[in-house]
Structures are given as structure tokens and as C-alpha cells.
Design a protein around this motif. Structure first.
Motif, short mmCIF file in Angstrom:
data_model
loop_
_atom_site.label_atom_id
_atom_site.label_comp_id
_atom_site.label_asym_id
_atom_site.label_seq_id
_atom_site.Cartn_x
_atom_site.Cartn_y
_atom_site.Cartn_z
N PHE A 111 23.45 -26.01 171.68
CA PHE A 111 23.85 -24.60 171.63
C PHE A 111 22.73 -23.79 171.01
N LYS A 112 22.87 -22.48 171.12
CA LYS A 112 21.94 -21.55 170.50
C LYS A 112 22.69 -20.69 169.50
N LEU A 113 22.02 -20.42 168.37
CA LEU A 113 22.66 -19.57 167.37
C LEU A 113 21.67 -18.55 166.81
N TRP A 114 22.26 -17.50 166.32
CA TRP A 114 21.54 -16.35 165.75
C TRP A 114 22.14 -16.13 164.36
N ILE A 115 21.33 -16.23 163.35
CA ILE A 115 21.84 -16.13 161.98
C ILE A 115 21.75 -14.68 161.51
N ARG A 116 22.90 -14.12 161.17
CA ARG A 116 22.92 -12.76 160.64
C ARG A 116 22.73 -12.79 159.13
N LYS A 117 22.45 -11.64 158.56
CA LYS A 117 22.15 -11.55 157.14
C LYS A 117 23.41 -11.49 156.28
N GLU A 140 13.47 -23.99 156.25
CA GLU A 140 14.17 -22.80 155.82
C GLU A 140 14.64 -22.02 157.04
N ILE A 141 15.84 -21.50 156.94
CA ILE A 141 16.43 -20.84 158.11
C ILE A 141 15.67 -19.57 158.47
N ARG A 142 15.67 -19.27 159.75
CA ARG A 142 15.10 -18.02 160.25
C ARG A 142 16.23 -17.13 160.72
N ARG A 143 16.26 -15.92 160.21
CA ARG A 143 17.33 -14.99 160.53
C ARG A 143 16.98 -14.13 161.74
N GLU A 144 18.05 -13.68 162.42
CA GLU A 144 17.97 -12.69 163.48
C GLU A 144 16.98 -13.07 164.58
N ILE A 145 17.06 -14.32 164.99
CA ILE A 145 16.32 -14.81 166.14
C ILE A 145 17.12 -15.97 166.72
N TRP A 146 17.16 -16.08 168.04
CA TRP A 146 17.91 -17.17 168.67
C TRP A 146 17.14 -18.48 168.48
#
Length: 859
Positions: free
Chosen positions: A60-66, A112-118
Motif C-alpha cells: 500500500f501507499k501512505l501519506w503521513i500528515r502532521k 525517520e518518517i517523511r511527512r506529506e509525501i506518498w
């Protein structure tokens, strides 16, 4: 162009329009939202997914919001109640990292997580060894979870885990899309998380549902009004819109505000004098052609324009009289610099005046023209197209007197502005599906699509589309759900070509004068709500099929096996006595092969030989005394008149319900079940009253059709067709049940008319449509295998198959092959290209066969 071709073209255009907006996915709500509003999404409706002792891969693909980078992404529960989780945890200096959790063990992923990118996640579970591999944003780790060894099935939940005794308090704020499941190397599920039906998204392979709670779909942003402005006022303001993107809000002669939609900012303009002509709210209009903001007073024929240089209202004459044109509709006619108003309310009366004013020519008097063909009303909507004024809807009554039962109108008129002649284009006799409404003041005309957009009060405010040809309303936005119960209500729809946006201003005021103004924004051109829904007609729950039809399929295999031997023996026998000439062939009138299938309508079988000649369809007369489901809902009376438009949504649903349940069981449907389906939102007494009223109306309409009786015996309702009247759906069911080879020609005549109720989408109807469609597909697919049918008939069968299953490969192969044999290679290529586009849109993958391979492929 045929009607079916037009429909397919429109569907393709809708799909193409949506394709221009690539953003889709599921927005999982988490903190700071209340915990009761957290989103959960269970794959396969939370049912167990079998491993079959093979590797299971979850992509799956995910996008991490702030919002909240902490807590659960997904939770997997095995049949032995073991858990496998992906979570976000907190490291040093508040840095956030993903972790894989197996049971109580934590396995950090050192990225480390990357935010606001798929980003992509790839999880592999091996029940043979207990080995688990995960790749998160290209960072991989492995672990052996011995408790997973031997797992027979798994359940998967994203976001909040709703499985009993397995919920977790913290949910990560992510967006989610493109979920794939593989068993070994075979892809068994794919949930795109784009189109959906309310809280459910069906996968593209087996149509298994991913069912959510508190869902928020990203693709819905294209049909969702965005709230961009709200303000309370001590007195009611007047509102006007500059299509460059500026709302002007005038309180009185002293106060004027300018709200800039692009910047979301408000300027306060200090007025330095002059009189504001309006003597009530919303007598303000912006004239783009003149770049002028104009206040007006129709009662006293006075006008005052705003001068941005001097910051004054140009005229000094103050209004005196009370107003007689509350909630009129007004437009500017650039051909003669006039304002054209219609309708309105004042002093307890509605009017039907066409009032033409000339603000920039004081020598021209107002013209008052009564449009006697239109009942008096207020809150109508209007637009000018060339030299025609279109007027839609409103609320009023024939006498114009407020006390004499006013009602809402759903009619469209065209007024020739040169002659003032009125033409009634259409009228919907009852409220549209979804309930009563009143339109906003303006209609927005789309010259490319030849349609009108209107904002209405249904469901607290939504956008609709209509045209000048028929009383059909297409919903073009999700509802705003405003509480529109103020003493005074004014709404208006505006279009900004520069910003390619639609705007709605909603002004509500109370008796004490306090007012609230809200402004909303929507992308233009709007997208139909239906275009973002999945086609639930083709949805089949694979799990239910496995359980319900397993033994049926086994029996079918046994029957087919036995039939092969029987047919082989018969074929040899017939070959030994085969006809030698055309007359002998016509005398035999049968194919050497027979059709054998088991349908999905309970207790239906068919085993029919088919003639090798093209049937001449003349068994039914659809010009009178019939109710038709195939190709669309139609009711034709005994005189040949089309009564379809007389059936309101409720009357139509009631008639369809009676026919469907009579076809299912000749005893019919219980009154209680009928109320549950049609009047579930009413009390028992009110529901019974509604049922009796609509039954009476329905009986009256059916008397015009012929001898059609609605019967009630022992609390069961059913419908009877006598005296030459008939319903094509009930006739088709009877032909299936009779299992008679002589009836095949009749059955084909019905089926080739089109799909069953193609434009009727109601939940309880869908199971009947799916059931019948499955049976039809089985029959037609078997017919296609008949080699001695004429090409004309086979093409008709292929086209009908496409209506039921628009990516049916058998129909594609046969149609392309026949067209090429007929020398129509360009048309075959067009059919193939259209199929490939539909296939890609539905399956999310390219079609694997070339046109040449399709032509050569054996059915």
C-alpha cells in the motif's frame, strides 16, 4: 449516434474528467479529532482472509500528515489471535520512526518518517516459516515470528482497529491508497481507495468490500463545498459578486466590505457619502461588462452605483417605500443595458411580473409585464442565454395569495426577450428525489455542455445540474448540511471564469435583524456525484459466493460433464443423418450443440437449442399496455401514451417493488417489509397513511395502462397483469422458469432491449439487478459459442453482454473478429481501444492482449 453510444461517451467523459484530478485515497481521522470519530478500515469487511499456507503480501501507499505522527497504521490479527502491527513511535529529540510489532516484541525500522509525501510499504508474511519481511520507504527489516507459523487466516484493519478485544487507543494521522493483497505471487485483491459507495470501497478483482467507519475520502474534495467565509452582522447585508473573485457586502450607505476569495482577506471601504438605493437586503448587483457595483430599488425605480474613486454612492435619493420584490430573481441584459427581474414577494402576495428597468437611461420608463403562463412565485432562479430568459422553480401559488397553500415548483420556462412570449419547457409534477427544495437566485449556464447549474436548499444545500429538455436533476456536489431554518433566507450561485470556481453565498436573518453570511467554493466544471461512485451493479461478495454457491457450482460441473457425453452421442447420431440442403436445415431448425447453464436466479435452469436463423422479433408490442424495465423504466398506457414522467420517485419505487417481489414470490411482499423499504423514516401510523395514499395514486395510473391489479391477501401485497398488459421483467422470469426451447426467441427479444433498470440506483433493487444480470451473462456467453448463428445476431448478443459486463472478453473477441471479417477493421480498432480504456479504468492495469491476439483468441 445511438442512445447507448451517447451514454458510454458520457461515462467516458466523466471518467476522463475525474482522471484529471489525481488525488485520491482514504483520509484516516485521528487525534485531535474525538476518539469516537477516528477512522477504521477493515479489508474484506473484517472477514478472515485465507493464507492457504502461502506467502501473503500486503502492499500500500501512505501519506503521513502532521496532525498526529504517533500510533497505529494497521493491525493484523491471525486465527490464533496473534497480532502484527505497523506503528509510529517517538525517538530522541521528538523524532518519529516506524516500528513493526509482533505480539509484544518491537522491531524498529531505522528510517525517520517523511511527512506529506506518498511512500510505499511492502509486507510479506510466510505462514510456513513464520518469517516476516517489511520494506518501509525502501528501508527493509526481517524477523521470525514463530507464533505466525501455521496461520490459517488473517484479518486486517487500518486506522482504528474495531476487532473485539484488539483495539488500540492511538491512531496515526495518515492518508491511504492503492492497497494490494497477493497470495504467493497471485494478486487477489486491489483496493484503490478512489471511487466508493459511502463508507465502502470494493476491490477491483473479486469485488470484496473494504468497509470503513468515519471515512473521509480524498477524492470527495472535488464534489465538496469548501467553507471560505463566515460573518455575523447586526443587520441584514446585501451581497454582490465580481467574477474576478470579489464579494461585495453592503450593510447600508456607510459600510461596504470586499472579500477577496483568492486571498481569503476582507477590505473595509469607508464610504464618504451618497445614498444606498436598496430598501431591503440583496438589492445589489455587480455588472461585469461595466465593472460597476449597483444598488437598486425596483419599487421606486431608483439606482445608485458605487464610485471606487470617490468612495461614494453616486445618487442622493434615499428609498422610502416598503419593498414588494423580496426574493425576486434578477439578471443584467447587456444587449440593451437593462435589468430584468421576475417574481418576488411583498404584502402577503407573490407576483409573476417581468419587470424591465433601465438604470443608465432615466428617460426609459420601467416596463411591467405579467407572465400569465407562469404562476406567481418568489425564490425562482434565472439566467439569460442569448436573447432568452430561462426561469426555473420557486415557491408560490396560482392565485398569488400567501394564505392559499403555496407550494414549491419544479418547472422551467423560456421567455423570448424580444417578444416576451413564454414557452413552458417542462415540469416535474412532484418533488425531485431527495426532497423539496428552493433554488438560489442565479442559474449558471454551461455553453459547452448545454446545461444549467443551480444551487438549492435540499439537504442543507447542494449543487444540481439540469437542461432544457427534461425534468431530470443530477446531483453535482455533496450536501453542505447548513441549518436553513432562519426567518429570512437568501442563496445565490456565482461563477468565476478567471478562477474556474463556483461560489455560493447563503444569507440567513432572524426577525430581530441579526444575520449570518456564509460563502462556499467549489471547483469548476463540477463533477457528478455518480461519477465518483463505484458501479455496485457488478459488485459480488466473493466470500458469500464461496459459501452460497459452492455446491451449486459442483452440481453444475457434474451436469456439464454428463452433458458432454450425451451431446457427443447425439452429435454423432445427427451427423449420420445430417441434412443435405437448405430446406432440410430449416426443417431441423436446431443447432448441433446445446446451451446448458445454471443461473443465479433461484431454481432457474435453461437447456435450449437455438435456431441457426436470425430471429425476427415480433413477439411483443411495446407500444402500449406495458411496463418496461429493460433499457430503462417506462410505462405506456392502453392508448400508446408514455406515462413515465407521471411517476414520482416514490410512485416509481412502489411499482418496482411490487413487481420485483411478485417476481421473486407470487405471494408478494408483506406490508411491514414494504414500509421498511419505502417509509423507514416515518412512524408506523404515518407510514401506513403514506402507503395507502400512494397505493391509491398508483392504482389510478395503472388503470390507464390496462387491467393491472394490486392485490392484498393476508397482509401480502402483489401485482397482477391481465387483459393483454405485461411487464417485460416478469415475462423474462417466466420464460426462464418454463425451460422451453421454443421460448428462446422471446427471451432474446426481451434481453436485447437493454439492461434492467439502468438508471435506477436504490440499494434494495441492486440485489435483483445483480441476480438477473448474472443469469443473463451466463446465457448470452453460452450463446456466443454457437458457431452457426448469424453475425448480426451474434453482434447484438455481444452488445447486450457489454451492457451487463462492460469488460467482457468473450464479447470483445467475437465482436472484433466479426467486424474484421466484414472488412470493418477501423471500427474493430475503435471497439478494442474503448474496451482497453474501460478495462484500465476498472482494473487499474493495462489489458494484456493486443487486437490481433483478441481476434485470433478462441472463445
Amino acid at each position: 449516434m445511438k442512445k447507448s453510444q451517447i451514454i458510454l461517451l458520457l461515462l467516458f467523459i466523466c471518467q476522463y474528467s475525474v482522471a484529471q484530478h489525481p488525488e485520491y485515497g482514504l483520509h484516516i481521522q485521528s487525534f485531535p479529532t474525538q476518539a469516537s470519530k477516528y477512522t477504521s478500515m477493515t479489508l474484506d469487511n473484517g472477514e478472515a482472509i485465507r493464507t492457504e499456507d502461502e506467502k501473503i503480501t500486503l502492499d500500500f501507499k501512505l501519506w503521513i500528515r502532521k496532525d498526529n505522527v504517533f500510533g497505529t497504521v494497521f493491525r493484523i490479527i491471525t486465527n490464533d489471535n496473534k497480532n502484527i502491527d505497523l506503528m509510529y513511535s517517538v525517538g530522541e529529540n521528538d523524532r518519529r520512526f516506524p516500528i513493526l510489532v509482533t505480539g509484544e516484541s518491537v522491531h524498529p525500522i531505522q528510517k525517520e518518517i517523511r511527512r506529506e509525501i506518498w511512500i510505499s510499504v511492502h509486507l510479506i508474511l510466510d505462514p510456513k516459516t513464520g518469517q516476516i519481511n517489511i520494506s518501509y520507504d525502501n528501508e527493509s527489516i526481517s524477523t521470525n515470528y514463530k507464533e505466525f507459523k501455521g496461520a490459517k487466516n488473517i484479518r486486517i484493519a487500518f486506522g482504528y482497529c474495531p476487532f473485539a478485544n484488539y483495539s488500540l487507543a492511538d491512531v496515526a494521522s495518515i492518508n491511504l491508497k492503492d492497497i494490494s493483497l497477493y497470495r504467493d505471487k497471485q494478486k487477489i485483491r486491489f483496493w484503490k481507495m478512489g471511487r466508493h459507495n459511502e463508507d465502502t470501497c470494493y476491490d477491483d478483482i473479486t469485488h470484496s468490500p473494504a468497509v470503513g467507519k468515519n471515512t473521509r475520502w480524498i477524492i470527495d474534495q472535488y464534489i465538496t463545498w469548501k467553507h471560505i467565509y463566515t460573518q455575523k452582522f447586526s443587520n441584514s447585508p446585501s451581497i454582490a459578486f465580481d467574477p474576478n473573485g470579489v464579494f461585495y457586502i453592503a450593510m447600508n450607505k456607510h459600510k461596504l466590505y470586499a472579500f477577496h476569495t483568492n486571498k481569503r482577506s476582507v477590505d473595509t471601504i469607508q464610504m464618504k457619502g451618497g445614498e444606498f438605493a436598496a430598501n431591503y437586503p440583496n438589492q445589489l448587483i455587480f455588472i461585469p461588462e461595466l465593472n460597476q457595483l449597483l444598488s437598486y430599488n425596483l419599487n421606486e425605480n431608483i439606482y445608485s452605483a458605487f464610485d471606487p474613486v470617490t468612495q461614494r454612492w453616486e445618487k442622493d435619493r434615499a428609498p422610502i417605500k416598503e419593498h414588494d420584490y423580496w426574493n425576486n430573481t434578477i439578471v443584467y441584459d447587456p444587449s440593451n443595458f437593462s435589468l430584468i427581474s421576475f417574481g418576488g414577494y411583498g404584502h402577503y402576495r407573490y407576483n409573476n411580473e417581468l419587470l424591465i428597468s433601465y438604470p443608465w437611461n432615466e428617460k426609459m420608463p420601467q416596463r411591467h409585464i405579467k407572465l400569465t403562463n407562469i404562476y406567481p412565485r418568489y425564490s425562482a432562479a434565472s439566467a439569460i442565454v442569448d436573447s432568452t430568459l430561462y426561469i426555473f422553480g420557486g415557491r408560490g401559488c396560482p392565485s398569488g395569495r400567501q394564505e392559499l397553500s403555496p407550494r414549491n415548483y419544479y418547472d422551467l420556462y423560456a421567455v423570448n426577450l424580444h417578444t416576451q412570449q413564454v414557452k413552458k419547457l417542462w415540469e416535474a409534477p412532484q418533488a425531485p428525489e431527495g426532497g423539496e427544495f428552493q433554488p438560489g437566485e442565479n442559474l449558471v449556464y454551461d455553453s459547452k455542455k448545454k446545461c444549467f447549474y443551480l444551487f438549492c436548499t435540499q439537504q442543507g444545500g447542494l449543487l444540481m445540474k439540469m437542461d432544457e429538455h427534461s425534468p431530470h436533476f443530477e446531483i453535482m456536489s455533496l450536501p453542505i448540511h447548513m441549518n436553513l431554518e432562519a426567518q429570512y433566507l437568501y442563496t445565490n450561485l456565482y461563477y468565476s471564469p478567471k478562477q474556474k470556481k463556483l461560489y455560493v453565498a447563503a444569507h440567513q436573518a432572524e426577525v430581530n435583524g441579526k444575520a449570518l453570511l456564509d460563502i462556499y467554493e467549489l471547483d469548476y466544471p463540477p463533477i457528478s456525484v455518480e461519477a465518483l461512485k463505484q458501479d455496485i451493479r457488478s459488485v459480488r461478495n466473493q466470500a458469500e459466493n464461496d459459501k452460497s454457491f459452492f455446491w451449486l457450482y459442483i452440481m453444475g460441473i457434474i451436469i456439464i460433464g454428463a452433458s458432454i457425453g450425451l451431446l457427443y452421442h447425439r452429435k454423432r447420431k445427427l451427423q449420420n443423418s445430417s441434412p443435405k440442403n437448405k430446406e432440410d436445415i430449416e426443417q431441423y431448425g436446431i443447432n448441433l450443440k446445446e446451451i446448458s447453464f445454471i443461473g443465479k436466479i433461484p431454481e432457474l435452469k435453461i437447456n435450449m437449442p437455438i435456431s441457426n436463423t436470425v430471429p425476427v422479433f415480433h413477439n411483443y408490442d411495446f407500444s402500449k399496455k406495458c411496463i418496461c424495465f429493460f433499457g430503462g423504466f417506462r410505462v405506456i398506457d392502453k392508448e400508446g401514451n408514455d406515462l413515465t414522467t407521471l411517476f414520482t420517485p416514490t410512485l416509481k419505487a412502489l411499482l418496482i417493488l411490487l413487481i420485483l417481489y411478485t417476481g421473486k414470490d407470487s405471494k408478494g411482499i408483506t406490508g411491514h417489509k414494504m414500509i421498511q423499504l419505502l417509509w423507514y423514516d416515518k412512524s408506523e401510523e404515518s407510514a401506513k397513511n403514506n402507503r395507502n395514499v400512494y397505493m391509491s395514486k398508483l392504482r389510478g395510473l395503472l388503470e390507464k395502462v390496462g387491467e393491472i391489479k394490486i392485490q392484498n391477501q393476508s397482509g401480502l401485497w402483489y401485482i397482477e397483469f391481465e387483459g393483454g398488459t405485461f411487464c417485460d421483467y416478469l415475462e423474462a422470469l417466466q420464460l426462464y422458469r418454463e425451460n422451453n426451447s421454443r421460448n428462446l426467441e422471446k427471451l432474446l427479444e426481451l434481453l436485447l432491449r437493454g439492461m434492467m433498470l439502468p438508471n435506477t440506483e436504490i440499494d434494495w433493487i441492486d440485489s435483483f439487478k445483480n441476480n438477473f444480470s448474472d443469469t443473463t451473462i451466463d446465457l448470452l456467453s453460452n450463446l456466443l459459442k454457437q458457431e452457426n448463428l448469424s453475425d448480426t445476431l451474434r453482434l447484438k448478443i455481444a452488445d447486450t453482454l457489454f451492457q451487463h459486463d462492460y469488460i467482457n472478453e468473450e464479447a470483445l473477441c467475437l465482436k472484433c473478429r466479426i467486424l474484421c471479417q466484414q472488412g470493418k477493421k477501423g471500427l474493430a480498432k475503435t471497439v478494442y481501444d474503448s474496451f482497453c480504456k474501460e478495462y484500465h479504468a476498472s482494473m487499474g492495469a493495462e489489458y494484456k492482449y493486443s487486437l490481433m491476439e483478441v481476434i485470433e483468441k478462441t472463445l
